[in-house]
Design an enzyme around this catalytic site. Structure first.
Site, PDB file in Angstrom:
ATOM      1  N   GLU A 143       0.782  -1.229   0.000  1.00 57.95           N
ATOM      2  CA  GLU A 143       0.000   0.000   0.000  1.00 57.95           C
ATOM      3  C   GLU A 143       0.818   1.285   0.000  1.00 57.95           C
ATOM      4  O   GLU A 143       0.361   2.307  -0.495  1.00 57.95           O
ATOM      5  CB  GLU A 143      -0.938   0.005   1.225  1.00 57.95           C
ATOM      6  CG  GLU A 143      -1.963  -1.107   1.244  1.00 57.95           C
ATOM      7  CD  GLU A 143      -2.990  -0.954   0.125  1.00 57.95           C
ATOM      8  OE1 GLU A 143      -3.513   0.166  -0.047  1.00 57.95           O
ATOM      9  OE2 GLU A 143      -3.246  -1.940  -0.578  1.00 57.95           O
ATOM     10  N   SER A 534     -51.029 -24.081  39.564  1.00 59.39           N
ATOM     11  CA  SER A 534     -50.839 -24.484  40.961  1.00 59.39           C
ATOM     12  C   SER A 534     -49.416 -24.295  41.460  1.00 59.39           C
ATOM     13  O   SER A 534     -49.183 -24.337  42.666  1.00 59.39           O
ATOM     14  CB  SER A 534     -51.253 -25.946  41.137  1.00 59.39           C
ATOM     15  OG  SER A 534     -52.634 -26.100  40.904  1.00 59.39           O
TER      16      SER A 534
END
Length: 892
Positions: A143, A534
């Site tokens: 680069e 319950s």
């Protein structure tokens, strides 16, 4: 003829020859100055011509120089003006000195193994000093070879790019950005190709070069840049493409990654393999020319094949992670709420989960086994609901590609791994299938015999069609493990949830929110609001015990009739029987609805609601009598946490899926366990004594009340509604729950150190059938899980708190018995010291009992008859259910 040398001093034109009269006329005409007083000089014709040319050239150069100087000044001023204009209002480059890039948040098990990752950008931040020089050199070569020498931008590179653009008339516009400029573009500017952005890029690049070191700039670049495959930064890319750390990369692998910034999509390791290979070799050549690798290394690395995870040369890192499940997704949901979604997905958090992977697997298997068993008992085939078109079945390659693209559950391991498959052909006695990821062999032919689906009614060929997508798993011999056949499976339609936690710390050890996370991400352990039925009754009994009642207190079990705005409400027991005066213990053991309602009326629904809210079951419970039977919705998560407080003696415990959270720098920003270890650092602590842990947990109920309730709930398991389903080698307490028409069935229970709970029901509530109860459906799930949990975590008798004493009671009548009494009717109840229980008093909650009520006698059959009502609905009734004649005062 006369000639004058002329010049500035003589006032005559230089190099002019002629008569004096001609000179005077020329002077008067303004052609040249003439001064007759100036000395005259005579020269030859050739000399005169040479002087004339020389003076002309010098004059031209002077003019050109003046023009160039002026042009340079204009250009410089223009550039200065441009940079001044664009240099204003730019983003602050100084913020990059403290920049923290978004990174992956990871979840770890208690053993330190990564079990999940969450991120918007998959990035593993690595400081510059930890990035190998080889990786840096590869990117610099690819680069920006002059990175260490330029001041932020490369003038020669920019000029070359301009010349190339002009030469190709704009068809070729190549980048000339340095690494520093790319950092500016990635962090502070947009990525568009405009001159204005380039100018700003250069300005910022020169500024950042004065602020940060080259290594810091390179660190920002190598951690920020996108490198394809949802990988940001070099560390993530090394893991994505090679499943390696940066230090393990070979030069050709570093060069491969360095090839990506140019255009990751154009250098895909599979689709563009040849193009990527050429780019890789170019980067290697640049590395050699820049002196980073020798010519010998260059030749060896260039000859290396292009290998990658995507080509199947390495195992993928993601393959080492378990499939995402309900546990880690719930951590994501909770921490996103606590810390913010942005921080969770980008903050690089390290989360230590409470999960026990072994027990999580047991929980998933136990729940799936029960859901699948119930589903198969319904005798209905649904499959996946997906199918492949006929054109996709033309070849093995095409159907494999089409099958792999379908969103179908692949995370199921129940009796073996479940594989997606497609029906290729249906015969009279078998069907041929194609299985994803499994090549066909002679030892394992990919066929399913008709007998494998004998549990399904209907015609074999009409049920299955060519192209249907199904699930299959291997059936193996239980003893030898040898392959038997492929067997069809389907994701259960009925759903449920399961959760287990430590009763002392609140650490959630296992959580399963449904049959398959990939089939449905809805977490039924934490998100599903269901009626607990319950299983809520213990909170009514807890309120009563804290209000002066005892396990031996007598409560009337008889018919109740209540006028409500919705009409007349006549609650009943599940058995459709009435049992008359009954001790509270028996009421909870046998889950008597009518006793619970009378008890709630006696204590007051405001007190019951306060207890439910105190335990975290509800935030704001409605004070209706029906809610005492669990008609108001809550979550399994809340219920298990509340039961844990019964088990630990009544101290508040907050459930948690996370032990600790650390930020990206390792600083602890959350810790669940806030207890103090008083003498952990005491060097004189004896070897036979553990450190003392001090807790400041809030007490939510009296310790004696907690033990009394635990003892009563132990009776539910020993001889009550759960006695046929739960059988563990350690003491267990719990409560079943079944709502109207069995729309929801529950079991929540605990040992001395682990609380766990299960619920099963359809996502769109509807009845599960006449044989569905909490004990029959959820009981086996609890039993299977806790069998393994007890092996690992142990268990023992429930701790008896000080301040009380035991008395033997008749559990059927509540009468006091002698200390030497024995038999199945005898139970030792714990009473508070100084409070002598009063026996014989009965409580009816204000609802009187008829004097000729036909009560259930011990030994009678508790048969329940199912009938069709006038509206066509099913209802359960008992033949002997009657209100009898009312005693004086009637209902009040």
């Amino acid at each position: 003829m006369q000639c004058w040398s002329g010049g500035a001093k003589t006032g005559r034109a230089p190099g002019w020859c002629g008569s004096e009269a001609q000179a005077k006329n020329g002077a008067r005409a303004g052609v040249f100055p003439f001064d007759p007083r100036a000395p005259r000089a005579y020269m030859g014709r050739n000399q005169y011509a040479g002087a004339t040319v020389l003076r002309a050239i010098l004059s031209l150069f002077g003019t050109v120089f003046s023009l160039l100087t002026l042009a340079i000044m204009v250009i410089a001023l223009s550039i200065g003006a441009i940079f001044h204009i664009y240099g204003k209002d730019l983003p602050s480059h100084e913020s990059l000195a403290n920049y923290t890039p978004p990174t992956i948040s990871r979840i770890y098990s208690g053993q330190g193994r990564i079990i999940d990752e969450f991120a918007r950008e998959r990035r593993l931040f690595t400081p510059a000093e930890d990035i190998p020089d080889l990786v840096k050199q590869a990117f610099i070569s690819a680069e920006d070879k002059n990175f260490y020498t330029h001041g932020g931008y490369d003038a020669r590179g920019i000029a070359a790019a301009v010349v190339e653009a002009v030469r190709t008339r704009g068809r070729t516009v190549r980048g000339a950005s340095t690494i520093t400029q790319q950092v500016m573009k990635n962090f502070l500017l947009s990525g568009d190709r405009q001159l204005a952005r380039k100018i700003k890029e250069i300005i910022l690049a020169t500024r950042i070069e004065e602020t940060l070191s080259k290594e810091k700039i390179l660190e920002l670049y190598l951690n920020e840049i996108f490198l394809g495959q949802n990988s940001y930064g070099v560390a993530a890319a090394a893991q994505t493409y090679f499943n390696k750390t940066l230090g393990e990369l070979a030069p050709h692998e570093a060069a491969t990654i360095a090839s990506m910034p140019k255009a990751p999509s154009d250098y895909h390791p599979v689709r563009e393999k040849e193009r990527l290979l050429q780019r890789r070799n170019f980067v290697l050549r640049e590395m050699a020319e820049n002196g980073y690798i020798s010519d010998e290394v260059y030749k060896v690395e260039k000859a290396a094949p292009l290998r990658s995870v995507q080509n199947g040369d390495f195992d993928a890192f993601s393959g080492e992670l378990p499939p995402r499940d309900y546990f880690t997704d719930e951590i994501r949901r909770q921490l996103s709420q606590d810390f913010g979604e942005g921080e969770f997905f980008t903050g690089g958090l390290s989360v230590r989960a409470t999960i026990d992977p072994e027990m999580q697997l047991r929980a998933a298997q136990a729940l799936r086994r029960q859901l699948e068993s119930y589903d198969r008992s319904q005798g209905k085939w649904r499959g996946t609901g997906l199918s492949l078109p006929e054109e996709a079945l033309a070849s093995e390659e095409s159907w494999r590609k089409a099958l792999g693209a379908l969103a179908v559950a692949r995370d199921i391991d129940q009796g073996g791994q479940w594989y997606p498959a497609v029906v290729l052909e249906t015969g009279d006695q078998e069907m041929r299938i194609g299985i994803e990821g499994v090549p066909e062999t002679e030892a394992e032919p990919q066929v399913v015999p008709r007998k494998d689906v004998a549990w399904l009614p209907g015609d074999f060929k009409k049920t299955f069609k060519r192209g249907d997508v199904v699930h299959v798993r291997r059936m193996v011999d239980d003893d030898s493990g040898a392959f038997v056949r492929w067997t069809l499976r389907q994701v259960a339609e009925v759903q449920g949830g399961f959760m287990a936690m430590d009763v002392n710390t609140g650490r959630v050890l296992a959580m399963q929110g449904g049959f398959s996370y990939q089939a449905s991400v809805f977490n039924r352990a934490t998100q599903a609001m269901r009626q607990p039925g319950s299983s809520f009754k213990p909170f009514v009994y807890a309120a009563a015990l804290d209000s002066g009642y005892t396990p031996a207190t007598i409560v009337i079990d008889a018919p109740i009739e209540i006028d409500t705005p919705q009409g007349l409400w006549r609650p009943r027991n599940s058995s459709n029987k009435f049992y008359g005066p009954t001790p509270m213990r028996t009421g909870i053991e046998q889950s008597r609805n009518l006793m619970t309602i009378r008890l709630a009326q006696e204590v007051g629904m405001d007190v019951v609601a306060d207890y439910a809210e105190r335990f975290g079951v509800y935030d704001n419970m409605g004070q209706f009598l029906a809610n005492s039977l669990g008609s108001e919705e809550t979550t399994l998560y809340n219920m298990v946490a509340a039961y844990a407080m019964f088990a630990n003696g009544g101290e508040r415990v907050r459930p948690t899926l996370v032990d600790r959270v650390q930020d990206r720098y390792g600083k602890t920003i959350y810790r669940h366990d806030e207890r103090d270890c008083v003498d952990c650092n005491d060097p004189t602590l004896p070897d036979n004594r553990g450190p003392r842990i001090v807790s400041d947990r809030e007490r939510v109920m009296d310790a004696i009340t907690a033990y009394q309730l635990t003892s009563m709930m132990k009776g539910v398991v020993d001889r009550g509604t759960a006695s046929g389903a739960i059988n563990l080698p350690v003491p267990v307490a719990g409560k079943t729950g079944t709502t109207n028409d069995a729309r929801d069935v529950w079991f929540v229970g605990f040992t001395s150190n682990i609380a766990a709970g299960c619920y099963i029901g359809h996502d769109q509530p509807r009845g599960l059938g006449r044989s569905a109860y909490g004990s029959s459906l959820c009981g086996p799930v609890f039993q299977e899980f806790m069998t393994e949990a007890v092996k690992k975590y142990g268990g023992g008798p429930f701790q008896v708190p000080p301040g009380g004493h035991f008395l033997k009671i008749d559990r059927f009548t509540g009468a006091r018995l002698s200390d030497d009494a024995s038999g199945d009717y005898v139970v030792a109840e714990y009473f508070r010291d100084g409070e002598e229980p009063v026996f014989g008093i009965m409580f009816d909650g204000g609802f009187a009992m008829g004097n000729d009520l036909d009560l259930f006698n011990s030994g009678s059959r508790e048969a329940v008859q199912e009938v069709i009502t006038s509206t066509g609905e099913k209802a359960k009734v008992g033949g002997k259910a009657s209100f009898g004649s009312m005693s004086s005062g009637g209902l009040y």
